[in-house]
Design an enzyme around this catalytic site. Structure first.
Site, PDB file in Angstrom:
ATOM      1  N   SER A  23       0.834  -1.223   0.000  1.00  0.00           N
ATOM      2  CA  SER A  23       0.000   0.000   0.000  1.00  0.00           C
ATOM      3  C   SER A  23       0.857   1.256   0.000  1.00  0.00           C
ATOM      4  CB  SER A  23      -0.924   0.005   1.223  1.00  0.00           C
ATOM      5  OG  SER A  23      -0.156   0.020   2.406  1.00  0.00           O
ATOM      6  N   ASN A 107      -0.840  -1.527  13.813  1.00  0.00           N
ATOM      7  CA  ASN A 107      -2.306  -1.421  13.932  1.00  0.00           C
ATOM      8  C   ASN A 107      -2.738  -0.124  14.613  1.00  0.00           C
ATOM      9  OD1 ASN A 107      -2.066  -3.923  12.873  1.00  0.00           O
ATOM     10  ND2 ASN A 107      -2.802  -5.049  14.664  1.00  0.00           N
ATOM     11  N   THR A 152     -41.683  23.894  -8.321  1.00  0.00           N
ATOM     12  CA  THR A 152     -41.947  22.666  -7.569  1.00  0.00           C
ATOM     13  C   THR A 152     -42.364  21.639  -8.604  1.00  0.00           C
ATOM     14  OG1 THR A 152     -44.297  23.089  -7.204  1.00  0.00           O
ATOM     15  CG2 THR A 152     -42.797  23.922  -5.512  1.00  0.00           C
ATOM     16  N   HIS A 153     -42.057  20.384  -8.366  1.00  0.00           N
ATOM     17  CA  HIS A 153     -42.341  19.312  -9.334  1.00  0.00           C
ATOM     18  C   HIS A 153     -41.716  19.623 -10.696  1.00  0.00           C
ATOM     19  CE1 HIS A 153     -45.499  17.705  -6.608  1.00  0.00           C
ATOM     20  NE2 HIS A 153     -45.670  18.984  -6.328  1.00  0.00           N
ATOM     21  N   SER A 274     -18.145  21.314 -28.802  1.00  0.00           N
ATOM     22  CA  SER A 274     -18.343  19.953 -29.286  1.00  0.00           C
ATOM     23  C   SER A 274     -17.427  19.731 -30.473  1.00  0.00           C
ATOM     24  CB  SER A 274     -19.807  19.782 -29.700  1.00  0.00           C
ATOM     25  OG  SER A 274     -19.928  18.780 -30.687  1.00  0.00           O
ATOM     26  N   LYS A 280     -22.180  24.416 -30.134  1.00  0.00           N
ATOM     27  CA  LYS A 280     -22.386  23.986 -28.756  1.00  0.00           C
ATOM     28  C   LYS A 280     -21.388  24.538 -27.755  1.00  0.00           C
ATOM     29  CE  LYS A 280     -24.548  20.664 -27.499  1.00  0.00           C
ATOM     30  NZ  LYS A 280     -24.759  19.350 -26.935  1.00  0.00           N
ATOM     31  N   ASN A 282     -20.771  23.151 -24.053  1.00  0.00           N
ATOM     32  CA  ASN A 282     -21.234  22.107 -23.126  1.00  0.00           C
ATOM     33  C   ASN A 282     -20.803  22.381 -21.683  1.00  0.00           C
ATOM     34  OD1 ASN A 282     -22.377  20.650 -25.263  1.00  0.00           O
ATOM     35  ND2 ASN A 282     -20.407  19.669 -25.720  1.00  0.00           N
ATOM     36  N   GLU A 287     -21.491  18.760 -15.390  1.00  0.00           N
ATOM     37  CA  GLU A 287     -21.887  17.365 -15.645  1.00  0.00           C
ATOM     38  C   GLU A 287     -20.974  16.394 -14.907  1.00  0.00           C
ATOM     39  OE1 GLU A 287     -23.009  16.721 -20.052  1.00  0.00           O
ATOM     40  OE2 GLU A 287     -21.815  18.548 -20.014  1.00  0.00           O
ATOM     41  N   TYR A 314      -7.646  -5.848  14.555  1.00  0.00           N
ATOM     42  CA  TYR A 314      -7.219  -5.425  13.215  1.00  0.00           C
ATOM     43  C   TYR A 314      -7.473  -6.518  12.200  1.00  0.00           C
ATOM     44  CZ  TYR A 314      -4.460  -4.049   9.235  1.00  0.00           C
ATOM     45  OH  TYR A 314      -4.089  -3.728   7.959  1.00  0.00           O
ATOM     46  N   GLN A 319      -7.026  -2.183   5.321  1.00  0.00           N
ATOM     47  CA  GLN A 319      -5.990  -1.446   4.595  1.00  0.00           C
ATOM     48  C   GLN A 319      -6.621  -0.655   3.448  1.00  0.00           C
ATOM     49  OE1 GLN A 319      -2.026  -2.993   3.857  1.00  0.00           O
ATOM     50  NE2 GLN A 319      -2.498  -3.060   1.676  1.00  0.00           N
TER      51      GLN A 319
HETATM   52  N1  ARG Z   1      -0.840  -1.140   5.742  1.00  0.00           N
HETATM   53  C1  ARG Z   1      -1.638  -1.561   6.862  1.00  0.00           C
HETATM   54  C2  ARG Z   1      -3.003  -0.866   6.782  1.00  0.00           C
HETATM   55  O1  ARG Z   1      -3.095   0.119   6.128  1.00  0.00           O
HETATM   56  C3  ARG Z   1      -0.971  -1.182   8.133  1.00  0.00           C
HETATM   57  C4  ARG Z   1      -1.291  -2.066   9.259  1.00  0.00           C
HETATM   58  C5  ARG Z   1      -0.736  -3.417   9.010  1.00  0.00           C
HETATM   59  N2  ARG Z   1      -0.896  -4.266  10.126  1.00  0.00           N
HETATM   60  C6  ARG Z   1      -0.727  -5.590  10.031  1.00  0.00           C
HETATM   61  N3  ARG Z   1      -0.878  -6.274  11.081  1.00  0.00           N
HETATM   62  N4  ARG Z   1      -0.423  -6.146   8.893  1.00  0.00           N
HETATM   63  O2  ARG Z   1      -3.958  -1.315   7.365  1.00  0.00           O
END
Ligand code: ARG
Length: 462
Positions: A23, A107, A152-153, A274, A280, A282, A287, A314, A319
């Site tokens: 991540s 965690n 209204t409506h 367009s 046009k 737009n 939108e 946890y 994540q």
């Molecule tokens: N990248 C993890 C998250 O965003 C961090 C916590 C990870 N904890 C674990 N026990 N693997 O949740």
């Protein structure tokens, strides 16, 4: 990939496994919060004697260095931001870096980081809401007397003013600002020191880290602290709620800028041509705001679905609380800015709006009110006016075409000055009830709005 948990494992992970669990790219969004929370933790470890004052100082200096270097110096061949910071710290200060993780876990770290992150991010949203309110108010002042049909409506109902219409959005924004502030308040409690789920045997001081990080207090239960994500659901829900109102405003701009209405010309900066139809212009930004509101709602649904039924403690599922969060935050910030731009550049076709009221019988209610004011039951007045409208329709004329003699024939009980409220100007001017569009009531409302805008933060919108 560098890891924090190599000890009990053997063999190398498959590349797909690593990539699936990584991540770091998303986490970089809150790298600063991760470093700051670590500084607070290190200081506390030193102050309580869990590590020596000297070790704490070395760690703190290292973290400060990381802060100065910026995210560019953090390794990317790691699972997440916590690993990246610790790995970089080790590069800078050596083995003593390993002491930072005493009495904490990723965690409680990740929960601390995201709570810190939304605190600042939502305060920025609040500022952006204020800026949009200022634009709305400015336009409402400017168009306080410009008549338009009120609907209204989806049908023309009673004449109002453009300023009155715009002010409705001011109060919607006031509610959003207020709601975001409440989310910030509720999220501002510290999970740090909860460790993995069950606290720690080290004599840590959670009150000290909580205070240092600007939280209101530590969360009283370590299991709750590491399990809870309701603060992110609150943020996502507030974001979706805001987008829903922005989408309504956007839809009105789409509708009103079309040739059928012709109430407004949107600025070049927020429209596109367009590729095939040269005539046009737009309303793309409106939108897109309207369309992407679906994404904001989906982001809430996405996390709510993840959380539903999750066992306490946890779970790695969470994540994925961050991508929807960052997506919605970005979306609301952009949409607030763009809505402001659209309103600032809007060229309201006030004559056309005024003309649209002509002949729509939208002052019929005023005529009924005038009769009711003489003591006639409103139901009876309603019936008489229904007859008058029908009479006009049969003759191909409108209510405002009636002169005093004709009015007296159709509605003998109507006082002579009733003729005024048959004109849209007179109709609007007569509706001075609190919150109405009449000039005095509007003046009061504009002043009320200006007072709210001048406050720091958002009071309750009523
Ligand atoms: N990248 C993890 C998250 O965003 C961090 C916590 C990870 N904890 C674990 N026990 N693997 O949740």
């Amino acid at each position: 990939m560098r890891k924090l948990w190599g000890g009990v494992f053997s063999g190398t992970n498959d590349r797909v496994v690593e990539a699936f669990g990584q991540s770091i790219e998303t986490d970089l969004t809150f790298w600063q919060e991760d470093v700051i929370a670590s500084v607070a933790h290190a200081r506390m470890l030193g102050a309580t004697g869990i590590i020596s004052a000297e070790e704490a100082k070395t760690i703190e200096d290292g973290l400060e260095r990381i802060h100065e270097e910026g995210p560019g110096a953090l390794p990317r061949d790691v699972e997440d931001i916590h690993t990246a910071v610790e790995a970089r710290l080790h590069d800078l200060i050596g083995d003593v870096a390993g002491k930072l993780h005493t009495a904490r876990s990723r965690n409680d770290q990740v929960a601390t980081d995201t709570r810190l992150y939304i605190h600042n991010a939502l305060l920025e949203v609040s500022d952006e809401i204020k800026r949009l309110q200022a634009t709305v108010l400015e336009q409402a002042e400017k168009h306080a007397n410009d008549l338009m049909p009120g609907f209204t409506h989806g049908q023309r109902a009673q004449p109002i003013t453009l300023g009155f219409h715009l002010l409705a959005y001011f109060w919607a924004l006031q509610r959003h600002g207020w709601r975001f502030e409440r989310v910030v308040e509720l999220a501002n409690y510290s999970p740090l020191g909860s460790a993995a789920l069950a606290g720690t045997g080290f004599p840590i001081d959670r009150f000290a880290t909580s205070k240092e990080l600007g939280f209101t207090a530590p969360i009283p239960n370590a299991l709750d602290a590491t399990s809870d994500r309701s603060y992110l659901l609150d943020a996502l829900s507030a974001a979706a709620n805001l987008m829903i109102d922005l989408s309504r405003l956007s839809h009105e701009l789409v509708l009103f800028s079309g040739r059928e209405f012709g109430f407004v010309k949107l600025g070049d900066a927020v429209t596109t041509g367009s590729s095939i139809m040269p005539q046009k212009r737009n309303p793309d930004m409106a939108e897109l705001i309207r369309g992407r509101t679906g994404r904001a709602i989906a982001n809430w649904v996405s996390l709510a679905t993840t959380m539903k039924g999750l066992q306490l403690g946890y779970n790695r599922d969470t994540q994925d609380d961050k991508p929807p969060l960052f997506s919605s935050l970005r979306l609301i910030n952009d949409s607030l800015v763009l809505t402001g731009l659209m309103l600032q550049r809007a060229d309201w076709q006030t004559e056309r709006m005024r003309a649209a009221i002509h002949g729509d019988f939208s002052t019929a209610t005023d005529l009924a009110d005038a009769l009711a004011r003489t003591g006639m039951p409103f139901r009876q007045a309603h019936e008489i006016v229904g007859g008058a409208v029908k009479n006009c329709l049969d003759r191909g004329i409108t209510l405002e075409d009636l002169d005093a003699t004709e009015l007296a024939l159709l509605a003998p009980d109507a006082p002579p000055d009733t003729i005024n409220v048959l004109q849209p100007e007179g109709s609007v001017a007569s509706r001075e009830s609190y919150g109405g569009p009449g000039p005095k009531a509007m003046r009061e409302q504009l002043e009320h709005a200006a007072r709210m805008l001048g406050e720091t933060g958002f009071s309750a919108p009523v």
